[in-house]
Design a protein around this motif. Structure first.
Motif, PDB file in Angstrom:
ATOM      1  N   ALA A 122      13.650   6.519  -9.746  1.00 37.07           N
ATOM      2  CA  ALA A 122      13.357   7.435  -8.745  1.00 37.07           C
ATOM      3  C   ALA A 122      11.989   7.802  -8.681  1.00 37.07           C
ATOM      4  CB  ALA A 122      14.412   9.351  -8.742  1.00 37.07           C
ATOM      5  N   LYS A 123      11.470   7.418 -10.269  1.00 36.61           N
ATOM      6  CA  LYS A 123      10.334   7.075 -11.249  1.00 36.61           C
ATOM      7  C   LYS A 123       9.341   6.243 -10.511  1.00 36.61           C
ATOM      8  CE  LYS A 123      11.540   9.087 -15.718  1.00 36.61           C
ATOM      9  NZ  LYS A 123      11.397   8.531 -17.148  1.00 36.61           N
ATOM     10  N   ILE A 124       9.696   5.295  -9.548  1.00 35.22           N
ATOM     11  CA  ILE A 124       8.761   4.515  -8.771  1.00 35.22           C
ATOM     12  C   ILE A 124       8.075   4.936  -7.921  1.00 35.22           C
ATOM     13  CG2 ILE A 124       8.885   2.821  -7.486  1.00 35.22           C
ATOM     14  CD1 ILE A 124      11.291   1.300  -8.741  1.00 35.22           C
ATOM     15  N   SER A 125       8.839   6.062  -7.030  1.00 35.49           N
ATOM     16  CA  SER A 125       7.622   7.034  -6.289  1.00 35.49           C
ATOM     17  C   SER A 125       7.257   8.035  -6.217  1.00 35.49           C
ATOM     18  CB  SER A 125       8.851   7.314  -5.358  1.00 35.49           C
ATOM     19  OG  SER A 125       8.586   8.424  -4.133  1.00 35.49           O
ATOM     20  N   SER A 126       8.212   8.662  -8.051  1.00 37.28           N
ATOM     21  CA  SER A 126       7.222   9.832  -8.162  1.00 37.28           C
ATOM     22  C   SER A 126       6.097   9.563  -9.614  1.00 37.28           C
ATOM     23  CB  SER A 126       7.499  10.968  -8.993  1.00 37.28           C
ATOM     24  OG  SER A 126       8.670  10.075 -10.343  1.00 37.28           O
ATOM     25  N   GLY A 127       5.896   8.871  -9.996  1.00 36.12           N
ATOM     26  CA  GLY A 127       5.698   8.312 -10.652  1.00 36.12           C
ATOM     27  C   GLY A 127       3.647   7.502 -10.363  1.00 36.12           C
ATOM     28  N   LYS A 128       3.243   7.351 -11.057  1.00 36.42           N
ATOM     29  CA  LYS A 128       1.413   7.028 -10.438  1.00 36.42           C
ATOM     30  C   LYS A 128       1.236   6.464 -11.605  1.00 36.42           C
ATOM     31  CE  LYS A 128       0.858  10.915  -7.244  1.00 36.42           C
ATOM     32  NZ  LYS A 128       0.248  11.755  -6.891  1.00 36.42           N
ATOM     33  N   LEU A 129       0.036   5.791 -11.086  1.00 40.24           N
ATOM     34  CA  LEU A 129      -0.857   4.615 -12.168  1.00 40.24           C
ATOM     35  C   LEU A 129      -2.862   5.193 -11.509  1.00 40.24           C
ATOM     36  CD1 LEU A 129      -1.060   2.877 -15.087  1.00 40.24           C
ATOM     37  CD2 LEU A 129      -1.108   1.725 -13.042  1.00 40.24           C
ATOM     38  N   PHE A 130      -3.377   6.010 -12.749  1.00 39.73           N
ATOM     39  CA  PHE A 130      -4.437   5.964 -12.222  1.00 39.73           C
ATOM     40  C   PHE A 130      -5.225   6.988 -11.070  1.00 39.73           C
ATOM     41  CE2 PHE A 130      -4.927   2.245 -14.693  1.00 39.73           C
ATOM     42  CZ  PHE A 130      -5.504   2.704 -15.823  1.00 39.73           C
ATOM     43  N   GLY A 131      -3.246   7.885 -10.366  1.00 35.13           N
ATOM     44  CA  GLY A 131      -3.602   9.062  -9.580  1.00 35.13           C
ATOM     45  C   GLY A 131      -3.042   7.872  -8.494  1.00 35.13           C
ATOM     46  N   VAL A 132      -2.643   7.328  -8.547  1.00 38.90           N
ATOM     47  CA  VAL A 132      -2.456   6.046  -7.037  1.00 38.90           C
ATOM     48  C   VAL A 132      -0.714   5.608  -7.938  1.00 38.90           C
ATOM     49  CG1 VAL A 132      -2.580   3.577  -6.158  1.00 38.90           C
ATOM     50  CG2 VAL A 132      -4.052   4.606  -7.215  1.00 38.90           C
ATOM     51  N   TRP A 178       2.933   4.348  -7.373  1.00 36.86           N
ATOM     52  CA  TRP A 178       3.709   2.976  -7.865  1.00 36.86           C
ATOM     53  C   TRP A 178       4.540   2.205  -6.378  1.00 36.86           C
ATOM     54  CZ3 TRP A 178       2.634  -0.159 -12.168  1.00 36.86           C
ATOM     55  CH2 TRP A 178       2.638   0.471 -12.598  1.00 36.86           C
ATOM     56  N   LEU A 179       4.345   2.729  -5.711  1.00 38.97           N
ATOM     57  CA  LEU A 179       5.304   1.948  -4.704  1.00 38.97           C
ATOM     58  C   LEU A 179       4.111   1.578  -4.011  1.00 38.97           C
ATOM     59  CD1 LEU A 179       6.988   5.279  -2.983  1.00 38.97           C
ATOM     60  CD2 LEU A 179       7.788   2.921  -3.480  1.00 38.97           C
ATOM     61  N   ILE A 180       2.594   1.896  -3.420  1.00 38.05           N
ATOM     62  CA  ILE A 180       1.544   1.167  -3.482  1.00 38.05           C
ATOM     63  C   ILE A 180       0.597  -0.131  -3.967  1.00 38.05           C
ATOM     64  CG2 ILE A 180      -0.915   1.432  -2.873  1.00 38.05           C
ATOM     65  CD1 ILE A 180      -0.903   4.324  -2.200  1.00 38.05           C
ATOM     66  N   ILE A 181       1.601  -0.106  -5.657  1.00 44.47           N
ATOM     67  CA  ILE A 181       0.726  -0.968  -6.634  1.00 44.47           C
ATOM     68  C   ILE A 181       1.504  -1.866  -5.821  1.00 44.47           C
ATOM     69  CG2 ILE A 181       0.642  -1.474  -9.025  1.00 44.47           C
ATOM     70  CD1 ILE A 181      -0.026   1.392  -9.416  1.00 44.47           C
ATOM     71  N   ILE A 182       3.288  -1.268  -6.288  1.00 44.39           N
ATOM     72  CA  ILE A 182       3.663  -2.980  -6.228  1.00 44.39           C
ATOM     73  C   ILE A 182       3.235  -3.738  -4.824  1.00 44.39           C
ATOM     74  CG2 ILE A 182       6.297  -3.400  -5.786  1.00 44.39           C
ATOM     75  CD1 ILE A 182       7.020  -0.618  -7.242  1.00 44.39           C
ATOM     76  N   THR A 183       3.406  -2.873  -3.779  1.00 44.36           N
ATOM     77  CA  THR A 183       2.849  -3.086  -2.450  1.00 44.36           C
ATOM     78  C   THR A 183       1.830  -4.446  -2.351  1.00 44.36           C
ATOM     79  OG1 THR A 183       3.900  -1.486  -1.066  1.00 44.36           O
ATOM     80  CG2 THR A 183       2.477  -3.218   0.490  1.00 44.36           C
ATOM     81  N   ILE A 184       1.120  -4.044  -3.037  1.00 38.29           N
ATOM     82  CA  ILE A 184      -0.417  -4.684  -3.410  1.00 38.29           C
ATOM     83  C   ILE A 184      -0.041  -5.851  -4.618  1.00 38.29           C
ATOM     84  CG2 ILE A 184      -2.527  -4.611  -4.511  1.00 38.29           C
ATOM     85  CD1 ILE A 184      -2.839  -1.648  -3.767  1.00 38.29           C
ATOM     86  N   LEU A 185       0.451  -5.402  -5.453  1.00 33.57           N
ATOM     87  CA  LEU A 185       1.140  -6.679  -6.314  1.00 33.57           C
ATOM     88  C   LEU A 185       1.852  -8.401  -5.487  1.00 33.57           C
ATOM     89  CD1 LEU A 185       1.758  -5.048  -9.796  1.00 33.57           C
ATOM     90  CD2 LEU A 185      -0.239  -6.750  -8.878  1.00 33.57           C
ATOM     91  N   ALA A 186       2.744  -7.164  -4.801  1.00 34.18           N
ATOM     92  CA  ALA A 186       3.348  -8.282  -3.586  1.00 34.18           C
ATOM     93  C   ALA A 186       2.523  -9.547  -2.428  1.00 34.18           C
ATOM     94  CB  ALA A 186       5.178  -7.567  -3.097  1.00 34.18           C
TER      95      ALA A 186
END
Length: 321
Positions: free
Chosen positions: A155-165, A167-175
């Motif tokens: 669940a932390k994938i949804s609630s967690g953030k990196l530099f305010g972004v 993780w869902l968005i970061i994972i999508t960009i990486l994919a």
């Protein structure tokens, strides 16, 4: 005459490559005029987050469509992957085993579909439509028709953030970046384009076309599993009813992004912009209080318009050549 024809070619090619950027800009402009809440920071981040699952799905769908195939079972696969993820994490407490179980499940299902399409020469539409029904049924059976609450650390994938972004968005960009690199800078990517562009010519050139199609389905399976895990993280549950019509959203995103349904043409980066375009349209209609029933009508119209534009652009390029 030649100059006019050349301009027509360039216009068609430019639209096929960059038309989605113009469409996206127009949709954003219309949405900002329709609602003063659209351009708020929270709403923009919400749109990106909501597009994350479809964005990941569009990675696999882009590769499939470029190879000349498609997958109508992706939405049901998202539900099955989410249910499997929730089941395993609740049973073992291990997020790693849960992720591996979801990926292994979708690899197995995509392997079956890929073999049926590539080696048994069955029509992708029929095979994946059967998968749509079977995977949804499997998700219902495994969950007894009820949501499985709790996915632990996932669940932390949804609630967690990196530099305010998120993780869902970061994972999508990486994919998207990973898929883009595969399709543009590897032999496999070139073979996928060749397979979709002209199957007979690719076969004559020594490309194992059947294996390429199988690999495309396997990659779609991985993307579906990842999308299912991300959706499970967002809802903190495995929902057997989740992902309804997600495959159509992914297909719309790819076609809007310039993927030719006949195969051989497409860009995963443009497909992501297509997914964002769909997300903005959905968000705008939600802010305006448009009924979900009308939203389905709008999506249907968008599919027809996107395919029509694809056909017109393809015909213009073919006439020019």
């Amino acid at each position: 005459m030649k100059q006019t024809m050349s301009k027509r070619i360039n216009g068609a090619e430019l639209f096929s490559r960059f038309g989605i950027v113009l469409i996206f800009a127009l949709v954003v402009l219309a949405a900002s005029l329709a609602s003063d809440r659209f351009l708020s920071t929270d709403n923009i981040l919400s749109v990106f987050t909501q597009c994350a699952v479809i964005g990941v799905l569009s990675c696999g769908m882009t590769m499939l469509i470029v190879s000349g195939n498609t997958d109508l079972s992706a939405g049901s696969g998202v539900a099955l992957a989410g249910v499997m993820c929730a089941l395993v994490v609740n049973a073992t407490g291990s997020w790693l085993l849960a992720v591996l179980a979801a990926v292994a499940t979708m690899l197995l299902t995509s392997l079956l579909q890929g073999v049926l399409v590539s080696y048994c020469a069955l029509v992708p539409f029929i095979v994946t439509l059967a998968g749509q029904l079977a995977f949804r049924g499997a998700a219902q059976v495994l969950s007894n028709g009820a949501p499985i609450i709790g996915v632990g650390p996932i669940a932390k994938i949804s609630s967690g953030k990196l530099f305010g972004v998120s993780w869902l968005i970061i994972i999508t960009i990486l994919a998207v970046l990973f898929t883009w690199l595969i399709m543009n800078y590897t032999s496999f990517g070139r073979y996928i384009y060749a397979t979709g562009g002209n199957r007979e010519a690719a076969n004559a050139a020594g490309i194992n076309v059947k294996l390429m199609v199988l690999f495309a389905y396997l990659y779609m399976g991985v993307c579906t599993a990842l999308a299912g895990i991300m959706l499970a993280a967002r809802t903190n549950s495995g929902q057997p009813t989740a992902g309804v019509a997600f495959e159509f959203d992914a297909i719309i995103a790819c076609v809007l992004g310039g993927c030719g349904m006949a195969g051989g043409v497409g860009s995963v980066a443009a497909s992501l912009v297509g997914a964002l375009t769909i997300g903005v349209i959905n968000n705008c209609m939600n802010l305006a209080g448009v009924s979900p029933y009308y939203q389905s009508v709008v999506k249907g119209v968008i599919i027809v318009i996107a395919v029509l534009l694809d056909k017109k652009t393809h015909d213009a390029v073919m006439k020019a050549s």
